[in-house]
Design an enzyme around this catalytic site. Structure first.
Site, short mmCIF file in Angstrom:
data_model
loop_
_atom_site.label_atom_id
_atom_site.label_comp_id
_atom_site.label_asym_id
_atom_site.label_seq_id
_atom_site.Cartn_x
_atom_site.Cartn_y
_atom_site.Cartn_z
N GLU A 259 0.80 -1.25 0.00
CA GLU A 259 0.00 0.00 0.00
C GLU A 259 0.83 1.29 0.00
O GLU A 259 0.60 2.17 0.82
CB GLU A 259 -0.96 0.01 1.19
CG GLU A 259 -1.91 -1.17 1.23
CD GLU A 259 -2.87 -1.16 2.43
OE1 GLU A 259 -2.76 -0.25 3.26
OE2 GLU A 259 -3.71 -2.05 2.50
N GLU A 365 -6.28 -10.69 -1.17
CA GLU A 365 -7.03 -10.52 0.08
C GLU A 365 -8.52 -10.45 -0.21
O GLU A 365 -9.19 -9.51 0.19
CB GLU A 365 -6.56 -9.26 0.82
CG GLU A 365 -5.06 -9.26 1.10
CD GLU A 365 -4.56 -8.04 1.87
OE1 GLU A 365 -5.38 -7.28 2.41
OE2 GLU A 365 -3.33 -7.86 1.92
#
Ligand code: XIL
Length: 453
Positions: A259, A365
């Site tokens: 991220e 995810e």
């Protein structure tokens, strides 16, 4: 010879226009002369709703339903079944079975020609012989914790369904890096990470390491670091080197940087790593990891990659720098998504950007929220089926990738009440493939169905 003037031509054109417009199927006055059968609605394991459009001056409809597309046989009671509305609920069917339907309108007591034929497959009731890992030609992963791998009920399903695991939190920096001692050396705690690594080893599972550097898991020592930037960087280098080295040969792949890109803006997130190590911090971290283990697969991982193209392009530009230095193997799309977005096409388009770069693709995810807008108070059948459809979209896109690009599709947790979504957001949600009782949900069936098509 007779002369035609402009007036004649004008009238002729008007007549022609009138004739053409009268023959259009969608003319509001005349209407279609053959009914159009529409996609089946409300498709379940044991039934579906057949729907169709009206026919001009139709007083009723005849419905045929068959298990064969040539209608050589009919379902009991569905050979020209007469119906006066525009839908029929068909029940008591077999699961995972193809059915076909067509209709005719009744006009002045006479049947019109047949409509188009609609194909529909009922949903699957997965038997014990159908497992996620058994149907897939890629790793199927699940996020786990030390507590849950030690719980026999979780363990049984992990082993039955999955052949890859990711530590949900146990291998993040805050779980391992506990501070600096008096000489400035990192104090490591391997208790949690070792538990996950041992579990993968004991059960012969692929292990995806997550995540070496993430702005949400920064040890206090680094978050409030008072030393120089060079000291900060050398601590990060020491950390990455030590962790990757410890698990060399045991961890198959690492999310090196997680991220790094800010939502929407497409710019780098202003994390402590950027502040102390510079805008090329990601390249530095990948270099540290590659130096520690030349073989382990290295991934960049991020969210909203299918819906936010500015963010995806910013992430891809980081990744392109890594490719240029041969420091990266793959890219993880987190896939924290919802029942109604992203579209299948958006997922395909985003994944194509990875394939064109010859990267391994990890859908890393996956969870599918059904209540992001807090509009339901219980898990409705309609939402459950929509969630199943979305899971099927995701898995179909993944499965269709070239074999060389497939790595793993990982689910972010096992059962609904395990999900981080419940901690993150105030409203109820049911984002995973198993319910609280470890029972398979329609979302599970959607996963399997995608692999059977
Ligand atoms: C989440 C975990 O699921 C939670 O238990 C924890 O409290 C916070 O982190 N993106 C990631 C994951 O890369 O590491 C996050 O996991 C979810 C979002």
């Amino acid at each position: 010879m007779k002369k035609y003037n402009f007036k004649h031509i004008y009238v002729a054109v008007l007549c022609l226009f009138f004739a053409v417009s009268c023959s259009e199927d969608n003319d509001p006055v005349i209407g279609p002369l053959v009914p159009k059968a529409n996609e089946a609605q409300d498709v379940k394991t044991t039934g579906f709703t057949a729907t169709w459009g009206r026919v001009f001056r139709g007083t009723a409809y005849q419905l045929d339903v068959s298990e064969t597309s040539d209608f050589s046989t009919f379902l009991d009671g569905y050979n020209s079944k007469e119906i006066t509305s525009f839908l029929a609920v068909i029940e008591e069917l077999d699961d995972n079975t193809n059915y076909y339907y067509r209709v005719r309108g009744i006009v002045d007591g006479v049947a019109t020609p047949n409509s188009n034929v609609v194909a529909v497959k009922t949903r699957l009731i997965p038997g014990d012989d159908l497992t996620l890992k058994g149907e897939a030609d890629f790793f199927v992963g699940v996020a786990v914790s030390p507590e849950r791998v030690a719980d026999p009920a979780h363990d049984e399903v992990y082993q039955r369904e999955f052949n890859s695991i990711t530590a949900e939190n146990a291998m993040k920096m805050r779980s391992i890096f506990k501070g600096l001692d008096a000489s400035g050396n990192i104090i490591y705690d391997w208790t949690e990470s070792d538990a996950i690594v041992d579990y993968a080893e004991d059960n012969g599972m692929n292990l995806h390491g997550h995540a070496l550097v993430w702005h949400e898991s920064v040890p206090d020592t680094l978050a409030n670091f008072g030393g120089s930037n060079a000291e900060f960087e050398s601590i990060v280098e020491d950390y990455i080197t030590t962790v990757v080295d410890r698990y060399e040969g045991k961890v198959d792949s690492w999310d090196v940087v997680n991220e790094a890109v800010e939502e929407g803006s497409g710019g780098l997130r202003a994390s402590v790593f950027v502040q102390k190590m510079g805008v090329d911090f990601a390249t530095k971290c990948f270099r540290f990891a590659r130096n520690a283990d030349p073989v382990v697969k290295l991934f960049y991982n991020d969210f909203n990659m299918t819906t936010d193209s500015a963010k995806r392009n910013a992430a891809l530009s980081i990744v392109d720098d890594l490719i240029a230095e041969d420091l990266i193997d793959g890219f993880g799309f987190q896939m924290h998504i919802s029942f109604n977005f992203p579209s299948k096409e958006e997922i395909e388009t985003a994944a194509a950007d990875l394939v064109s770069r010859n990267l391994l693709v990890h859908f890393s995810e996956l969870d599918v929220r059904v209540n992001a807008s807090a509009d339901i108070t219980e898990f409705t059948e309609e939402r459950s089926l929509a969630q199943s459809d979305k899971v099927r979209d995701v898995v179909e896109v993944y499965d269709a990738l070239p074999a060389a690009n497939k790595y793993a599709l990982s689910i972010w947790g096992l059962k609904d009440d395990d999900s981080w979504i419940l901690d993150r957001f105030p409203q109820d949600d049911w984002p995973l493939l198993f319910d609280e009782e470890f029972e398979k949900k329609p979302a599970f069936s959607g996963f399997i169905e995608a692999l059977q098509n």
